[in-house]
Design an enzyme around this catalytic site. Structure first.
Site, PDB file in Angstrom:
ATOM      1  N   TYR A  27       0.814  -1.212   0.000  1.00 28.28           N
ATOM      2  CA  TYR A  27       0.000   0.000   0.000  1.00 28.28           C
ATOM      3  C   TYR A  27       0.853   1.271   0.000  1.00 28.28           C
ATOM      4  O   TYR A  27       0.383   2.347  -0.363  1.00 28.28           O
ATOM      5  CB  TYR A  27      -0.937   0.040   1.220  1.00 28.28           C
ATOM      6  CG  TYR A  27      -2.008  -1.031   1.205  1.00 28.28           C
ATOM      7  CD1 TYR A  27      -2.225  -1.812   0.079  1.00 28.28           C
ATOM      8  CD2 TYR A  27      -2.806  -1.253   2.310  1.00 28.28           C
ATOM      9  CE1 TYR A  27      -3.195  -2.795   0.062  1.00 28.28           C
ATOM     10  CE2 TYR A  27      -3.787  -2.237   2.297  1.00 28.28           C
ATOM     11  CZ  TYR A  27      -3.970  -3.001   1.168  1.00 28.28           C
ATOM     12  OH  TYR A  27      -4.947  -3.973   1.158  1.00 28.28           O
TER      13      TYR A  27
ATOM     14  N   LYS B  35       3.406 -15.450   2.512  1.00 22.66           N
ATOM     15  CA  LYS B  35       3.369 -16.203   1.240  1.00 22.66           C
ATOM     16  C   LYS B  35       4.823 -16.469   0.868  1.00 22.66           C
ATOM     17  O   LYS B  35       5.311 -16.091  -0.204  1.00 22.66           O
ATOM     18  CB  LYS B  35       2.632 -15.347   0.194  1.00 22.66           C
ATOM     19  CG  LYS B  35       2.323 -16.056  -1.098  1.00 22.66           C
ATOM     20  CD  LYS B  35       1.216 -17.070  -0.982  1.00 22.66           C
ATOM     21  CE  LYS B  35       0.994 -17.772  -2.312  1.00 22.66           C
ATOM     22  NZ  LYS B  35       0.153 -18.966  -2.212  1.00 22.66           N
TER      23      LYS B  35
ATOM     24  N   ASP C  46      -3.100 -18.249   1.707  1.00 23.10           N
ATOM     25  CA  ASP C  46      -4.236 -18.935   1.083  1.00 23.10           C
ATOM     26  C   ASP C  46      -4.768 -20.039   1.998  1.00 23.10           C
ATOM     27  O   ASP C  46      -5.979 -20.209   2.158  1.00 23.10           O
ATOM     28  CB  ASP C  46      -3.859 -19.484  -0.314  1.00 23.10           C
ATOM     29  CG  ASP C  46      -2.476 -20.106  -0.362  1.00 23.10           C
ATOM     30  OD1 ASP C  46      -1.710 -19.960   0.614  1.00 23.10           O
ATOM     31  OD2 ASP C  46      -2.139 -20.748  -1.370  1.00 23.10           O
TER      32      ASP C  46
ATOM     33  N   ASP D 171      -5.545  -7.020   5.618  1.00 28.15           N
ATOM     34  CA  ASP D 171      -6.750  -6.318   5.173  1.00 28.15           C
ATOM     35  C   ASP D 171      -7.840  -7.352   4.856  1.00 28.15           C
ATOM     36  O   ASP D 171      -8.993  -7.242   5.293  1.00 28.15           O
ATOM     37  CB  ASP D 171      -6.386  -5.506   3.916  1.00 28.15           C
ATOM     38  CG  ASP D 171      -7.451  -4.503   3.540  1.00 28.15           C
ATOM     39  OD1 ASP D 171      -8.490  -4.470   4.203  1.00 28.15           O
ATOM     40  OD2 ASP D 171      -7.248  -3.752   2.563  1.00 28.15           O
TER      41      ASP D 171
ATOM     42  N   ASP E  35     -11.091  -8.903   7.660  1.00 25.90           N
ATOM     43  CA  ASP E  35     -12.512  -8.840   7.273  1.00 25.90           C
ATOM     44  C   ASP E  35     -13.135 -10.224   7.345  1.00 25.90           C
ATOM     45  O   ASP E  35     -14.257 -10.394   7.835  1.00 25.90           O
ATOM     46  CB  ASP E  35     -12.650  -8.315   5.839  1.00 25.90           C
ATOM     47  CG  ASP E  35     -12.868  -6.816   5.798  1.00 25.90           C
ATOM     48  OD1 ASP E  35     -12.472  -6.144   6.772  1.00 25.90           O
ATOM     49  OD2 ASP E  35     -13.416  -6.311   4.798  1.00 25.90           O
TER      50      ASP E  35
END
Ligand code: NAD
Length: 363
Positions: free
Chosen positions: A141, A191, A223, A247, A251
């Site tokens: 970001y 990852k 994942d 992020d 959620d």
């Protein structure tokens, strides 16, 4: 004890839900012999209307000069046409960056009374109590270079994923410290089979774990973590991860517990923490006294826990919320057959009453 709280209510339902959070703070004051000086500042669309800036310098100074910030929500259709760097939401991003709030804490805890509101079967979600710690001020970001360039064959968009050792270690340390106050388990999510930033992430977290021999650490690819969260969410205690993965995972984890109107958050790590509901300004229900104030009231509890170091007061708020839900009171977003529907102010008042009753009850 005296504390200075900056109150940034913002737009839409922000002022309504923050109003209920303040009522709860006033009850806590009386019960625990604390004193809160509340000072209000403009942010978001309200600040744009008054000053042209979503985070005026005066508001920033107010926050720097406080022990904690209670934040409502920002944004709304009125300001949607503004360029992205002038929009209300930019005020919140700048606030987090300026205060160097590198860790975002999002609890996902299931209230037994709301077990039917989860999208998963009761036997899967029962008893979950997860804390997602998301790194908040680095990663893809913020990495440079970034942009959209024109090539002979068309356009190309690009971003840069980047983490330094120091950025990884500080958020991982915070996660290990938190795990010590919980069930002593940290799952670090990356990852590392594909990304160099994740290879470094895993190496730094593993090294740091040497200082926390009492904490069980495991590593999980992002994942797989996304899958495990809906398969066996009870296996998780603290999850620590980077900005992008966090992020998405925060959620996912928080929605296991029901409505967005229930979810609090804390952004900490700098000198002054910001405590706010996860939801936005909900323009579709603003001004109707129907927004659920519990996300904000639970954010007040997080403020007492993490910024003001008043864990007893924080636990009392959580217990009061639980008791009101157990009595069947519901705002529209969590309404179920047999429940008693109440509005924003009624829910706030019920939680204040429950707080007073809990405190008055013999121990
Ligand atoms: P939202 O969270 O405002 O609303 C999504 C849905 O959830 C809506 O149907 C809304 O009515 C409902 N909802 C939200 N809070 C609720 C509550 N307390 N009680 C009951 N129902 C609730 O998200 P959105 O609609 O995508 O965004 C609206 C505005 O808020 C946009 O301008 C967006 O940019 C902004 N936003 C701000 C923040 C923030 O301030 N931190 C976060 C997200 C979105």
């Amino acid at each position: 004890m005296e504390y200075r709280i900056a109150v940034l209510s913002g737009d839409g339902v922000g002022p309504e839900v923050v109003g209920e959070g303040i009522k709860v703070l006033r009850v806590i004051e009386g019960l625990y012999g604390l004193h809160f000086t509340l000072r209000h500042g403009l942010v978001g669309g309200a600040a744009i209307d008054a000053t042209g800036d979503p985070l005026p310098e005066e508001t920033l100074q107010l926050c720097r000069d406080s022990d904690a910030v209670l934040f409502g929500s920002v944004g709304g259709p009125k300001w949607d046409a503004l360029p992205s760097d002038k929009r209300p939401e930019r005020g919140l991003l700048r606030l987090r960056q300026t205060l160097d709030l590198f860790a975002n804490l999002r609890p996902a805890k299931l209230y037994t009374a709301l077990i039917g509101a989860s999208s998963l079967r009761p036997e899967i979600v029962q008893g979950i109590d997860i804390m997602v710690v998301r790194e908040l001020v680095s990663d893809i970001y913020f990495g440079e270079p970034r942009g959209i360039e024109t090539l002979p064959e068309g356009e190309r968009g690009f971003n840069t994923m980047s983490y330094t050792s120091q950025e990884i270690r500080r958020v991982a340390r915070l996660a290990f410290d938190l795990a010590r106050q919980r069930r002593s388990k940290v799952t670090s999510v990356d990852k590392a089979n594909v990304l160099e930033t994740s290879v470094l992430w895993r190496r730094e977290v593993t090294e740091l774990a040497g200082e926390f021999s009492d904490i069980a650490l495991d590593h999980m690819y992002v994942d797989n973590c996304a899958m495990q969260l809906v398969r066996t969410p009870r296996q998780f205690d603290v999850i620590v991860t980077g900005n992008l993965f966090g992020d998405i995972l925060s959620d996912e984890a928080s929605m296991l517990t029901g409505s967005i109107g229930m979810l609090p958050s804390a952004s900490i790590g700098g000198t002054v923490g910001v405590f706010e509901p996860v939801h936005g300004s909900a323009p579709d229900i603003a001004g109707q006294n129907i927004a659920n104030p519990i996300a904000t009231i639970n954010s007040v509890a997080m403020m007492l826990q993490y910024a003001l170091k008043q864990p007893q007061a924080a636990q009392a708020i959580e217990a009061a919320v639980e008791s009101v839900l157990n009595q069947g009171y519901r705002t529209g977003d969590i309404m179920a057959p047999g429940g008693t529907r109440v509005g924003t102010t009624e829910m706030g008042a019920l939680i204040c009453t429950a707080l007073q009753q809990t405190a008055a009850a013999p121990r």
